[in-house]
Structures are given as C-alpha cells and as structure tokens.
Design a protein around this motif. Structure first.
Motif, PDB file in Angstrom:
ATOM      1  N   MET A 135      36.815 -20.102  19.677  1.00 57.05           N
ATOM      2  CA  MET A 135      35.962 -19.292  20.543  1.00 57.05           C
ATOM      3  C   MET A 135      36.715 -17.987  20.826  1.00 57.05           C
ATOM      4  N   LEU A 137      36.307 -15.265  22.408  1.00 59.99           N
ATOM      5  CA  LEU A 137      36.351 -14.710  23.757  1.00 59.99           C
ATOM      6  C   LEU A 137      37.200 -15.546  24.697  1.00 59.99           C
ATOM      7  N   TYR A 138      37.448 -16.807  24.342  1.00 60.41           N
ATOM      8  CA  TYR A 138      38.251 -17.722  25.156  1.00 60.41           C
ATOM      9  C   TYR A 138      39.301 -18.359  24.255  1.00 60.41           C
ATOM     10  N   PRO A 139      40.488 -17.751  24.102  1.00 60.07           N
ATOM     11  CA  PRO A 139      41.477 -18.226  23.130  1.00 60.07           C
ATOM     12  C   PRO A 139      41.900 -19.677  23.311  1.00 60.07           C
ATOM     13  N   TRP A 140      41.855 -20.212  24.503  1.00 61.13           N
ATOM     14  CA  TRP A 140      42.252 -21.602  24.738  1.00 61.13           C
ATOM     15  C   TRP A 140      41.162 -22.580  24.313  1.00 61.13           C
ATOM     16  N   ALA A 141      39.913 -22.090  24.236  1.00 61.21           N
ATOM     17  CA  ALA A 141      38.776 -22.967  23.908  1.00 61.21           C
ATOM     18  C   ALA A 141      38.708 -23.175  22.401  1.00 61.21           C
ATOM     19  N   HIS A 167      34.833 -30.769  22.090  1.00 60.41           N
ATOM     20  CA  HIS A 167      35.161 -29.534  22.803  1.00 60.41           C
ATOM     21  C   HIS A 167      36.522 -29.703  23.463  1.00 60.41           C
ATOM     22  N   SER A 170      41.343 -29.280  27.486  1.00 59.98           N
ATOM     23  CA  SER A 170      42.683 -29.077  28.047  1.00 59.98           C
ATOM     24  C   SER A 170      43.684 -28.894  26.920  1.00 59.98           C
TER      25      SER A 170
END
Length: 173
Positions: A135, A137-141, A167, A170
């Motif tokens: 994702m 826009l959300y590098p951790w996602a 998904h 964490s």
C-alpha cells in the motif's frame, strides 16, 4: 474547458510517474519484508472425504469459509490459527509447520499443515501461493492475496481449493 483538460493531463502525468501507478518491484525483497501479524479470511470448496479418508464423509466438494490470523517471523517460518466452516461444520485449528519464501516476482510460496482441535488430527501439508500487494500511501500496510488448490494435469485431484486475502495488522510477530 481548456483549463480542465490541462489539469487532467497534468494529473495523469503525475500518476504515471508515481509509485502508485507503477508496477511493484520485489526483486530485492526478502522474507524479512513480510514479517508481522496478518488477519485473513477466504472461501472456496473442499472434499472432506479426501481430507478425512475413512471417516464416512460423502465425496464431492462442499462450501468452505475460513477466518484466522497468522504471523510471518521474517525468517521463513511462522504460526497462526484458523476457524473453518466446511459444509456447515465448524473446526478450529492451529497452523503448524509453516514455511514461506518471497519470490522476485512478488509471489510468496507457502507451506503449512492444520492441527484440528475437534478431531485431534493434523491435515496437510498444503501449498499456497500469494501475491504481495503493498500500500504505497501506508508503507507499513501490506496485503497478501492468496490461492490454494488445484492439481496439475495427470495428478490426483486436490482435496479442495480456496482464495483469500490477508491484511498486515502489525509489524510484531
């Protein structure tokens, strides 16, 4: 009108040059990049007579739905749990013997077995292939789209098939 066309063309150029619109390059990814805990769900069909031979289940596919969570430890292993509904019967299981490997084409090859609480048996091993979907826009996602099933022509039919999505919730594992 001319102004709107110019703005539209500028926006298209910006998107084409951005990482959002470009293909994902996973050639430098490793198992470490998938580390974390994932929530997952999916559905498909399963032939319980092939999964539990000799237990009296009729042959043929029945609907399969599942939900669970699993971890990737960053080193090619992991664990997890799953709740299955197969043909209307609910089963609880732990994912055991889990291994995975990230491939340069953004796919993930995964193998695991399921230790079922209700029957005291372990079924598998199963092989699953997943596709990494970052994702931007959300590098951790991170999402992982998965499929299990089928068999190659000439081989014995697989006990079932399904597809699902996981998904990352964490980075902890």
């Amino acid at each position: 009108m001319k102004r709107m066309a110019c703005i539209g063309m500028l926006l298209a150029c910006v998107l084409a040059a951005s990482s959002v619109a470009s293909a994902q390059n996973c050639s430098n990814w490793s198992n470490w990049d998938l580390r974390g805990t994932y929530a997952m769900s999916g559905s498909g069909y399963i032939d319980l007579s092939k999964v539990f031979p000799g237990m009296g289940f009729p042959s043929g596919p029945v609907p399969l739905y599942w939900v669970g969570a699993h971890t990737y430890n960053g080193k090619g292993g992991g664990s997890g749990w799953i709740v299955l509904n197969a043909g209307g019967g609910q089963l609880h299981g732990k994912l055991v013997g889990k291994s995975y490997a990230v491939q340069p084409d953004c796919s993930v090859q995964e193998t695991f077995s399921v230790a079922l609480q209700e029957t005291g048996t372990t079924i598998g091993p199963f092989q699953r292939i997943g596709v990494v979907a970052p994702m931007p826009l959300y590098p951790w996602a991170l999402d992982l789209y998965m499929i299990l099933g089928g068999s190659e022509p000439g081989n014995a039919p697989a006990p079932g098939f399904d597809s699902g999505v996981a998904h990352r919730i964490s980075l902890l594992y």
